[in-house]
Design an enzyme around this catalytic site. Structure first.
Site, PDB file in Angstrom:
ATOM      1  N   GLY A  22       0.816  -1.205   0.000  1.00 11.55           N
ATOM      2  CA  GLY A  22       0.000   0.000   0.000  1.00 11.55           C
ATOM      3  C   GLY A  22       0.850   1.254   0.000  1.00 11.55           C
ATOM      4  N   SER A  30       5.393   0.902  -3.321  1.00 11.91           N
ATOM      5  CA  SER A  30       6.776   0.651  -3.736  1.00 11.91           C
ATOM      6  C   SER A  30       6.861   0.206  -5.196  1.00 11.91           C
ATOM      7  CB  SER A  30       7.436  -0.379  -2.820  1.00 11.91           C
ATOM      8  OG  SER A  30       6.679  -1.570  -2.792  1.00 11.91           O
ATOM      9  N   SER A  83      10.404   1.996   6.773  1.00 11.40           N
ATOM     10  CA  SER A  83      10.554   3.058   5.773  1.00 11.40           C
ATOM     11  C   SER A  83      11.914   3.000   5.104  1.00 11.40           C
ATOM     12  CB  SER A  83      10.362   4.445   6.409  1.00 11.40           C
ATOM     13  OG  SER A  83       9.246   4.466   7.242  1.00 11.40           O
ATOM     14  N   GLU A 100       6.515   6.088   8.102  1.00 12.45           N
ATOM     15  CA  GLU A 100       6.251   6.182   9.542  1.00 12.45           C
ATOM     16  C   GLU A 100       6.326   7.607  10.067  1.00 12.45           C
ATOM     17  OE1 GLU A 100       8.584   2.406  11.214  1.00 12.45           O
ATOM     18  OE2 GLU A 100       9.718   3.646   9.832  1.00 12.45           O
TER      19      GLU A 100
END
Ligand SMILES: Cc1cc2nc3c(=O)[nH]c(=O)nc-3n(C[C@H](O)[C@H](O)[C@H](O)COP(=O)(O)OP(=O)(O)OC[C@H]3O[C@@H](n4cnc5c(N)ncnc54)[C@H](O)[C@@H]3O)c2cc1C
Ligand code: FES
Ligand code: FES
Lengths: 306, 160, 784
Positions: free
Chosen positions: C498, C501, C539, C741
């Site tokens: 989601g 990437s 991340s 994040e």
């Protein structure tokens, strides 16, 4: 292990099944039954699916109001013009249950028969003085909704009986309001809900009718009389005094007893203030609907977002 | 076991189902994997299907009840679907798992109320959870879809 | 544009570009909207047996007996397998975990939390397996449980008798055997010399608590496994296919090459689908029984698989008379539940930043990872940092208020700047805290007077800043295949859950080659095909895998240039790659990529391949001081500001405006960065106001979505302003870093600080439920 499903095609057969089977249970919309099954806490021998029984999903006008067959969906109660016309408070409250999908499936009879103390619709049915039709192989009887909820998750429905309809009198002139408070996410089950209807009374000038949800082991009802000249604040005080002895919340993850009691008072105060305020001075002369019509959007803003 | 006909996206499919088989599992078994289980208790909307145009949580629905009922799943929407197009245009997806449910809720809402604005959209989507937090894009997509429908009706009404 | 010194030096010609910084549509946008994207459980599989586990009903007990007779009698049940059965076959290899080898896929001899798998029921069909699991009868001898993290640090009862490190990851290579303690890991930071507070200084201290929470990705966990001869194949909804491959190879004692792990696009994860979840059990059963099995769990079971660490922090902070923070002290206790999972790493990495992104003369942190008899806690978006940020951002706010200073101005003075060395010893780069703070406060018009009604509704504003270090050291690889028609296929083991990437990596690959939108396809992680990647988490992917992808694309460009130079008969330095193909600046001769490859191979449909790796290194922190000159490859910087009202009658908080900002180095796809900033913030609103797992004697009492609270559309703030701050990272791909994040980290304290501003009350326990707020208001009234 799994309960046997029966799908009767007429009322007589359905009632015979309820009378004759070991430990039968009515399957209405099934939204509650399915969850109880999944949780492994439902132990019926048989499920009697009444979706195929003709007539049970009729919603009709009656001389004194409206009659909803047990299988009328909550969503239909929310959106049908008949309900909007005759009992706008009821339409509003049905529109606040769960979410549209559950409302599309759940039935008015299943909803009250579920007997959960936190249900919203009973609050409105109580102030409107609805009557529940219960049928069994032996015949039908009618129970005022105010006598329907008998204890924690207990109703007056006897074994062999089922709800076949709810009769709702036309909403009397006067202000009406519903407040539903959650203490966690906005769309959660309520920790306190109150439906309030202000109308002409036999004694005193006016009657404040209050239906409470989530605040005691059952939905509860109380009414209090007050002169029409009373201020909004007086009305709120009278309502709070009336509900005080009835509030008896169950603690859970949504809050402790003191918290729910606190929110119960806010729900009653807010709904009473709005209903009293919206009540025209002369209840006999003014059309009451004017104050009530089309207020759902304002309601959402006022009571949901804060 | 009961033989039933499911009319999924206009196509009649004859299946034999157990009395307690869930519509969710039967539809997935037929390859409609846009219908998904997120909670199993009616609270998230990932399993949404339309039955005669009405949204239903298929996780709480027994398949036997849907014999002959017209069902719509997101994967069966027409190739050019206004709600789908507006979701794509508004980037209304992250992981996308919840999105088919939102799309169908949007269809139900706009069919009932093409004038729906933000308040009505929010009220209709109250029981759909997007854990990725795509709510603002979803709301925009449905506002745009509503506008598109209103404009379409206006042009239709205009004399040629 | 910053130049990447580590990337291969470009041959003649400039970057064709056109991809990085563009708002490309997600590669799978339409498929997602129509629900046509296949997730793991949607794949057509060979016939599988279904597995459902019987779970412990005790928090801490010895298993005396497992009676499976009734379960085996259930129609459709094939067999019942216990932990003892698997232990007999696999030995101690049954104990797995990323830090300590402490978790068996089925309890062996002892259960450590309510809900722990005790026996696996294998059946034809889910329903039969579930019915069988109901019938498994387990005899227990109860042991004293420990539920509370602060009780557990004191001593017995012990959740584990002995601990053995698992040695999978570089940064956890220093773990040692332990016994007679519930503290499986302790990190200490000592910076500067403790001194008496100077005259005129102010100190604030508080006890803070963040409850355990659950990730609740809407896609439920799913794993299938089957054996083909000497190979084991796994299809799993996992963020860590490379880890699972190693873990399963160790579990079964078979070569890495014999294990194939495939992932699939995830329907969200947020840390829930990492490391050892359903995979060890699926692998053990498929392998030892030579069969195909499928594990699909319900939402209620998913709550038992992993949680976010509950965390207690005792914190204090001191500012001198000039308003400089001179000292900070934090004692952090992470409740990791019955199994350590990656708790030790969380404990260390969050401990490093427990005093916040500030210049502080003297800092002390003690951070501990503690076992209790509850479901295991693992990674969760933010990786333990939101819990310590809750402490330092509340303390900083109180410190500013104690000094009578604006909380934003106080922070601005003390925040770390570019080049500053943080208390952990590592310098700052590409982490613009001040820029983020300014961005969010500007968005809220911070300096203009706020309308503050005095009646039922009170309004307030609050801000908070967050810092986090990226996981270091880690490894990424990329293989790029350029197809003769100028489309490309990218092989990486990053999992799209989601965050987008697949789209971002396509953009990075396209940039050096000038490929258009839609021309790069990313292959879904499959350890038979896609190369090793440490994890998709923290991340880290945009930076690490992004760098590998960029290098692979640049290597591809160099190959094309060489081929073209040979074709044109000119030196490579004379060849340029443009959007239209390769051109000789000398002769003006040109060839499109399809022409060039057709000519080179003499065939159509051919492919040209390049590959690259990217690794980061670190200097392990000193075990005494916890410091290192290079503890991390880079830092994340973020800020959040909230304006809200508090209904003093109901205790409900209504967020009117939420501004969030993150320094992402460079936004590869600004639209997707904004979505990540916003999505993380909305999740953070839930954590601030109501999202938590409630336990009673170690048992989850709200583990269904009827009771567990998640933000719905009605909980979204009236207005959300995501702001991208860009200070390119010198070694990031095109300057980029990750973002998933960044905004969840400061979110809860920003809201609590706004509540403080509105009603004058500092709340130190999350979430800020209406009950807590009304209780605090009542106490305030009593006092006055
Ligand atoms: C996600 C979710 C959120 C919810 N939130 C709310 C909320 O906010 N407010 C609220 O009020 N409710 C809420 N509900 C509850 C919902 O209102 C009930 O599930 C629903 O009304 C039950 O109706 P049903 O027809 O589906 O009942 P069923 O599931 O069919 O039956 C429920 C019970 O009633 C019995 N029964 C059914 N029909 C009859 C009959 N004709 N005669 C006698 N007995 C009968 C059944 O045997 C069973 O015991 C929520 C439910 C869900 C799933
Ligand atoms: S799975 Fe049906 S509503 Fe969540
Ligand atoms: S897009 Fe991931 S849950 Fe909605």
């Amino acid at each position: 292990m799994t309960a046997t499903l029966h799908r009767p095609r007429d009322l007589g057969t359905a009632l015979d099944l309820l009378a004759g089977l070991g430990d039968p249970m009515v399957f209405g919309g099934g939204t509650a039954v399915q969850i109880l099954l999944k949780q492994g806490v439902l132990f019926a021998s048989d499920l009697v699916d009444i979706a195929g029984v003709p007539g049970l999903a009729d919603l009709v006008a009656t001389p004194g109001g409206l009659r909803a067959g047990t299988m009328v969906t909550l969503r239909r109660m929310e959106t049908d013009p008949l309900v909007h016309d005759r009992a706008p408070l009821l339409a509003q409250v049905y529109g606040r249950v769960a979410n549209p999908r559950v409302r599309n499936t759940a039935s008015v009879g299943g909803n009250i028969a579920h007997g959960d103390y936190r249900l919203d619709p009973p609050t409105a049915l109580l102030v409107l003085d609805a009557r529940v039709e219960l049928s069994s192989a032996a015949g039908a009887r009618h129970v005022p909704i105010r006598e329907f909820f008998t204890g924690f998750q207990e109703t007056t429905v006897r074994s062999g009986e089922m709800v076949t309809a709810i009769d709702v009198p036309t909403q009397p002139l006067g202000g009406a309001a519903f407040t539903k408070l959650s203490s966690l996410a906005a769309n959660d089950w309520p920790v306190a809900s109150a439906a309030v209807l202000v109308t002409a009374a036999d004694v005193g000038d006016r009657e404040i009718r209050i239906g409470l949800g989530a605040l005691a082991p059952t939905p509860v009802y109380v009414a209090v009389a007050l002169p029409a000249t009373a201020s909004d604040d007086d009305a709120v005080d009278a309502a709070l005094a009336a509900v005080e002895p009835l509030i008896d919340p169950l603690p859970d993850v949504r809050g402790g007893v003191a918290h729910k009691r606190r929110l119960g008072r806010v729900a009653v105060a807010d709904a009473t203030r709005a209903a009293w305020h919206d009540t025209p001075h002369d209840l006999r002369g003014t059309p009451g609907e004017e104050a009530i019509d089309d207020r759902r959007p304002t309601f959402l803003r006022r009571h949901r977002r804060h | 076991m009961t033989p039933i006909d499911l009319v999924v996206n206009g196509e009649r499919r004859s299946v034999t189902v157990g009395d307690d088989d869930l519509l969710l599992d039967v539809l997935r078994g037929l390859g409609h994997t846009s219908v998904r289980e997120g909670c199993g208790v009616g609270a998230c909307g990932a399993c949404t299907v339309l039955a005669d145009g009405h949204s239903v949580s298929s996780c709480l629905a027994r398949a036997v009840r849907y014999d002959g009922v017209a069902l719509t799943t997101a994967d069966g929407l027409p190739a050019a679907d206004d709600v789908v197009e507006e979701f794509v245009a508004a980037r209304a997806m992250q992981c996308g798992y919840c999105i088919p449910g939102f799309v169908l809720m949007g269809h139900e809402l706009l069919a009932e109320n093409p004038d729906a604005g933000a308040a009505e959209i929010d009220a209709h989507l109250e029981g759909n959870i997007c854990r990725c937090g795509t709510y603002l894009e979803i709301r925009t997509a449905l506002e745009n879809a509503a506008r598109r429908r209103r404009e379409a009706t206006r042009t239709e009404k205009e004399p040629a | 544009m910053t130049v990447d010194p580590r990337s291969s030096v470009a041959t003649a010609g400039t970057e064709p570009g056109g991809a990085v910084g563009e708002r490309w549509t997600r590669v799978d946008a339409r498929a997602k909207v129509r629900g046509e994207l296949h997730h793991a459980a949607d794949e057509a599989l060979r016939p599988c047996l279904d597995v459902v586990v019987a779970r412990s009903t005790r928090p801490h007990a010895l298993i005396e007996s497992v009676d499976a007779a009734a379960a085996k009698a259930v129609d459709g049940v094939v067999d019942v397998v216990t932990g003892a059965d698997l232990h007999a076959l696999l030995g101690d290899a049954i104990f797995t975990g990323p830090a300590f080898a402490d978790q068996p896929c089925l309890a062996v001899g002892k259960v450590r939390y309510v809900g722990e798998p005790v026996a696996a029921v294998i059946a034809r069909g889910q329903a039969a397996a579930r019915a069988g699991a109901e019938e498994v009868a387990v005899g227990y001898r109860e042991l004293d449980p420990v539920h509370d993290v602060d009780a557990a640090v004191l001593g017995a009862p012990f959740v584990h008798d002995v601990l053995r490190p698992s040695i999978v990851f570089g940064d956890l290579a220093h773990l040692r055997d332990k016994r007679d303690t519930n503290v499986n890991y302790e990190y200490t930071l000592r910076h500067g010399e403790p001194a008496e507070p100077p005259p005129g200084s102010v100190t604030v201290s508080h006890e803070f608590w963040c409850p355990p929470t659950h990730h609740v990705p809407i896609e439920l966990p799913f794993t299938a496994a089957w054996r083909i001869g000497d190979r084991l194949e796994i299809l799993s909804a996992t963020q860590t296919p490379s880890y699972v491959r190693q873990s399963v190879a160790d579990l079964l004692g078979i070569p890495l090459g014999s294990v194939r792990v495939r992932s699939a696009p995830l329907g969200g994860s947020f840390g829930a689908k990492m490391y050892d979840r359903l995979e060890p059990l699926a692998a053990a059963l498929a392998w030892t029984r030579n069969t195909a099995v499928r594990l699909a769990v319900t939402r209620e079971e998913a709550f038992l698989l992993t949680t976010r660490h509950g965390c207690a922090v005792t914190g204090s902070m001191t500012a001198d008379a000039d308003g400089n923070i001179v000292a900070a002290d934090s004692d952090v206790r992470y409740d990791t539940g019955a199994y350590a999972d990656v708790g030790p790493r969380i404990t260390a990495k969050s401990g490093m930043v427990a005093s916040g992104p500030y210049r502080i003369a003297q800092a002390h942190v003690r951070s501990r990872c503690v076992y209790t008899n509850k479901p295991s806690a693992g990674p969760f978006r933010g990786f333990g940092v939101p819990q310590v940020t809750w402490s330092h951002e509340s303390l900083v706010d109180e410190l500013a208020r104690a000094r009578g200073e604006d909380p934003a101005a106080f922070r601005r003075r003390n925040l770390l700047r570019e080049g500053d060395v943080s208390v952990v010893g590592t310098p700052m780069h590409s982490a613009d805290f001040v820029g983020c703070l300014d961005a969010v406060t500007d968005a809220l018009d911070w300096d203009s007077p706020l309308h503050r009604p005095t009646g039922r509704y009170r309004r307030g504003r609050g801000v908070a800043v967050g810092i986090k270090a990226v996981l270091t050291p880690t490894i990424s690889n990329a293989v790029l295949q350029l197809n003769q028609d100028a489309s490309a296929t990218l092989m990486i083991s990053t999992v799209d859950m989601g965050q987008g990437s697949d789209t971002i990596m396509a953009q990075i690959a396209a940039e050096p080659l000038g490929l258009p939108e839609g021309s790069v396809r990313v292959v879904t992680a499959d350890t038979d095909v896609t190369p090793y990647d440490t994890i998709t988490a923290g991340s880290r992917s945009t930076y690490h895998t992004g760098n590998a992808v960029r290098r692979a694309a640049e290597a591809m460009r160099d190959k094309l240039v060489d081929i073209a130079a040979a074709r044109f008969g000119v030196p490579a330095t004379d060849v340029k790659l443009t959007g239209d193909g390769l051109v000789s600046t000398q002769t003006q001769e040109s060839a499109s990529i399809p022409e060039l490859l057709h000519g080179h191979f003499g065939a159509r449909g051919t492919t040209l391949t390049s590959e690259a790796e990217f690794r980061t290194t670190w200097q392990p922190y000193d075990k005494e001081t916890g410091r290192s000159p290079q503890v991390t490859e880079h830092w994340f910087a973020g800020a959040a500001a909230a304006q809200l009202t508090v209904d003093t009658m109901t205790g409900r908080v209504h967020v009117e405006h939420l501004a969030i900002a993150g320094d992402v180095g460079r936004a590869i796809n600004p639209a997707m960065v904004e979505q990540q900033l916003t999505g993380a913030a909305i999740m953070g609103v839930g954590h601030a106001l109501f999202d938590q797992i409630v336990f009673d004697e170690g048992q989850i009492v709200n583990g269904t979505l009827l009771d567990y609270q998640l933000p719905s559309i009605h909980d979204v703030p009236d207005k959300v302003t995501p702001i991208i701050v860009e200070n390119p990272h010198r070694t990031g791909p095109f300057g980029a870093k990750g973002v998933g994040e960044t905004t969840i980290i400061p979110l809860a304290p920003a809201i609590a600080n706004a509540v403080r501003d509105a009603i004058g009350i500092r709340l130190t326990r999350l979430p800020l439920t209406s009950e807590r707020i009304l209780d605090a208001l009542a106490a305030q009234e009593e006092q006055s």
